[in-house]
Design an enzyme around this catalytic site. Structure first.
Site, PDB file in Angstrom:
ATOM      1  N   CYS A 294     -42.940 -47.424  41.014  1.00 46.06           N
ATOM      2  CA  CYS A 294     -44.049 -47.101  40.106  1.00 46.06           C
ATOM      3  C   CYS A 294     -45.355 -47.711  40.620  1.00 46.06           C
ATOM      4  O   CYS A 294     -46.413 -47.074  40.609  1.00 46.06           O
ATOM      5  CB  CYS A 294     -43.766 -47.639  38.710  1.00 46.06           C
ATOM      6  SG  CYS A 294     -42.232 -47.076  37.959  1.00 46.06           S
TER       7      CYS A 294
ATOM      8  N   CYS B  28     -47.683 -45.870  43.225  1.00 48.43           N
ATOM      9  CA  CYS B  28     -48.609 -44.812  42.781  1.00 48.43           C
ATOM     10  C   CYS B  28     -49.717 -45.374  41.897  1.00 48.43           C
ATOM     11  O   CYS B  28     -50.881 -45.033  42.053  1.00 48.43           O
ATOM     12  CB  CYS B  28     -47.852 -43.733  42.018  1.00 48.43           C
ATOM     13  SG  CYS B  28     -46.734 -42.743  43.030  1.00 48.43           S
ATOM     14  N   HIS B  29     -49.341 -46.249  40.981  1.00 47.45           N
ATOM     15  CA  HIS B  29     -50.290 -46.775  39.993  1.00 47.45           C
ATOM     16  C   HIS B  29     -50.846 -48.108  40.500  1.00 47.45           C
ATOM     17  O   HIS B  29     -50.475 -49.178  40.025  1.00 47.45           O
ATOM     18  CB  HIS B  29     -49.602 -46.945  38.640  1.00 47.45           C
ATOM     19  CG  HIS B  29     -49.047 -45.668  38.090  1.00 47.45           C
ATOM     20  ND1 HIS B  29     -49.827 -44.699  37.498  1.00 47.45           N
ATOM     21  CD2 HIS B  29     -47.778 -45.190  38.052  1.00 47.45           C
ATOM     22  CE1 HIS B  29     -49.073 -43.683  37.114  1.00 47.45           C
ATOM     23  NE2 HIS B  29     -47.817 -43.955  37.439  1.00 47.45           N
TER      24      HIS B  29
ATOM     25  N   CYS C 148     -42.045 -39.180  34.808  1.00 44.79           N
ATOM     26  CA  CYS C 148     -42.378 -39.669  36.152  1.00 44.79           C
ATOM     27  C   CYS C 148     -41.107 -39.959  36.948  1.00 44.79           C
ATOM     28  O   CYS C 148     -41.035 -39.677  38.151  1.00 44.79           O
ATOM     29  CB  CYS C 148     -43.236 -40.927  36.056  1.00 44.79           C
ATOM     30  SG  CYS C 148     -44.959 -40.647  35.638  1.00 44.79           S
TER      31      CYS C 148
ATOM     32  N   CYS D 270     -41.832 -42.148   3.478  1.00 42.36           N
ATOM     33  CA  CYS D 270     -42.314 -43.350   4.180  1.00 42.36           C
ATOM     34  C   CYS D 270     -43.482 -43.967   3.412  1.00 42.36           C
ATOM     35  O   CYS D 270     -43.563 -45.189   3.254  1.00 42.36           O
ATOM     36  CB  CYS D 270     -42.777 -42.986   5.587  1.00 42.36           C
ATOM     37  SG  CYS D 270     -41.592 -42.107   6.606  1.00 42.36           S
TER      38      CYS D 270
ATOM     39  N   CYS E 214     -42.846 -46.351   0.362  1.00 44.82           N
ATOM     40  CA  CYS E 214     -42.514 -47.742   0.675  1.00 44.82           C
ATOM     41  C   CYS E 214     -43.691 -48.458   1.331  1.00 44.82           C
ATOM     42  O   CYS E 214     -44.110 -49.531   0.899  1.00 44.82           O
ATOM     43  CB  CYS E 214     -41.300 -47.805   1.591  1.00 44.82           C
ATOM     44  SG  CYS E 214     -39.724 -47.629   0.742  1.00 44.82           S
ATOM     45  N   HIS E 215     -44.229 -47.861   2.404  1.00 42.89           N
ATOM     46  CA  HIS E 215     -45.132 -48.584   3.297  1.00 42.89           C
ATOM     47  C   HIS E 215     -46.600 -48.495   2.914  1.00 42.89           C
ATOM     48  O   HIS E 215     -47.440 -49.138   3.559  1.00 42.89           O
ATOM     49  CB  HIS E 215     -44.912 -48.108   4.733  1.00 42.89           C
ATOM     50  CG  HIS E 215     -43.521 -48.363   5.223  1.00 42.89           C
ATOM     51  ND1 HIS E 215     -43.006 -49.619   5.373  1.00 42.89           N
ATOM     52  CD2 HIS E 215     -42.518 -47.501   5.558  1.00 42.89           C
ATOM     53  CE1 HIS E 215     -41.753 -49.540   5.804  1.00 42.89           C
ATOM     54  NE2 HIS E 215     -41.428 -48.272   5.915  1.00 42.89           N
TER      55      HIS E 215
ATOM     56  N   ARG F 218     -36.349 -47.337  15.025  1.00 41.90           N
ATOM     57  CA  ARG F 218     -36.720 -47.854  13.696  1.00 41.90           C
ATOM     58  C   ARG F 218     -36.878 -46.710  12.702  1.00 41.90           C
ATOM     59  O   ARG F 218     -36.452 -46.827  11.542  1.00 41.90           O
ATOM     60  CB  ARG F 218     -38.024 -48.654  13.797  1.00 41.90           C
ATOM     61  CG  ARG F 218     -38.375 -49.359  12.489  1.00 41.90           C
ATOM     62  CD  ARG F 218     -37.417 -50.505  12.238  1.00 41.90           C
ATOM     63  NE  ARG F 218     -37.493 -51.017  10.867  1.00 41.90           N
ATOM     64  CZ  ARG F 218     -36.720 -50.616   9.875  1.00 41.90           C
ATOM     65  NH1 ARG F 218     -35.814 -49.662  10.065  1.00 41.90           N
ATOM     66  NH2 ARG F 218     -36.841 -51.146   8.673  1.00 41.90           N
TER      67      ARG F 218
ATOM     68  N   CYS G  39     -34.733 -45.873   9.183  1.00 43.05           N
ATOM     69  CA  CYS G  39     -35.292 -45.598   7.857  1.00 43.05           C
ATOM     70  C   CYS G  39     -34.706 -44.316   7.265  1.00 43.05           C
ATOM     71  O   CYS G  39     -34.384 -44.273   6.076  1.00 43.05           O
ATOM     72  CB  CYS G  39     -36.813 -45.484   7.935  1.00 43.05           C
ATOM     73  SG  CYS G  39     -37.667 -47.078   8.003  1.00 43.05           S
TER      74      CYS G  39
END
Length: 219
Positions: free
Chosen positions: A39, A42-43, A74, A137, A140-141, A178, A182
């Protein structure tokens, strides 16, 4: 987050996620196979700020991609290697290494009109009541953030630190993991890969301007 968990995240010496960052650094520099570029080959200009701009629209794939999806793209097209499975140690490690280079920088989702339909679909899913518990979602959040559920504080649902180390998992995990936790919790059908990307796009838009915390630690 308790003061102890906050302190664990702030200290690179105590943050267990730094083990994955170190592994990601080695993967970044290593050739994945004979005559295959690393990687880093290239970067060469560094990757600071890159993870703060994902998900982004891929001109090659003609769709939005998350950072782990771009890593796998990639890997398959530039390095001629098989894609890593979702939530594999290698993919989480490389994503954590790249995310750590943007730590402290503001989340800046691209202002790309091609992303707007996906962001809107992600917000619709975020606010959709689902599953046998008929919860969204947002309920709750947003509506109940800061209250408690089964003794645990309900967070505000800001995805600023993924991949994260969760004490509950005793390991690293991705945002899709995650989100799927939920949906399982409300007894709903799992979201598809496209739906997970849509929700992630909305969450990054929702968190615009907040600092990247990768690699974060959570209870």
């Amino acid at each position: 987050m308790t003061p102890a968990v906050q302190a664990m995240q702030r200290s690179d010496a105590q943050n267990p996620a730094m083990l994955w960052v170190a592994q990601g650094s080695e993967l970044w520099k290593a050739s994945p196979g004979p005559h295959r570029p690393a990687c880093a080959a290239c970067h060469t200009g560094g990757m600071a700020g890159v993870s703060a701009r994902y998900p982004a629209f891929s001109d090659e794939l003609k769709r939005p991609v998350t950072l782990p999806q771009q890593i796998n793209h990639c890997r398959t097209t530039r390095q001629d290697q098989p894609a890593w499975r979702h939530d594999s140690e290698a993919l989480l490690s490389l994503a954590a290494y790249l995310g750590q280079q943007s730590r402290g920088r503001p989340i800046q989702p691209p202002q790309d009109p091609r992303l707007v339909p996906w962001q809107q679909a992600g917000e619709a899913l975020y606010r959709l009541r689902m599953g046998q518990l008929n919860l969204s979602c947002a309920q709750c959040h947003e509506e109940r953030a800061g209250l408690k559920l089964a003794g645990a504080v309900i967070p505000s649902g800001l995805a600023t630190g993924y991949p994260i180390y969760r004490l509950e998992w005793q390991g690293m995990g991705s945002l899709p993991r995650r989100l799927l936790n939920c949906t399982t919790g409300v007894r709903a059908a799992p979201l598809s890969e496209d739906e997970l990307t849509q929700v992630e796009l909305y969450l990054m838009q929702r968190g615009r301007g907040l600092a990247v915390e990768t690699p974060a630690v959570r209870p």
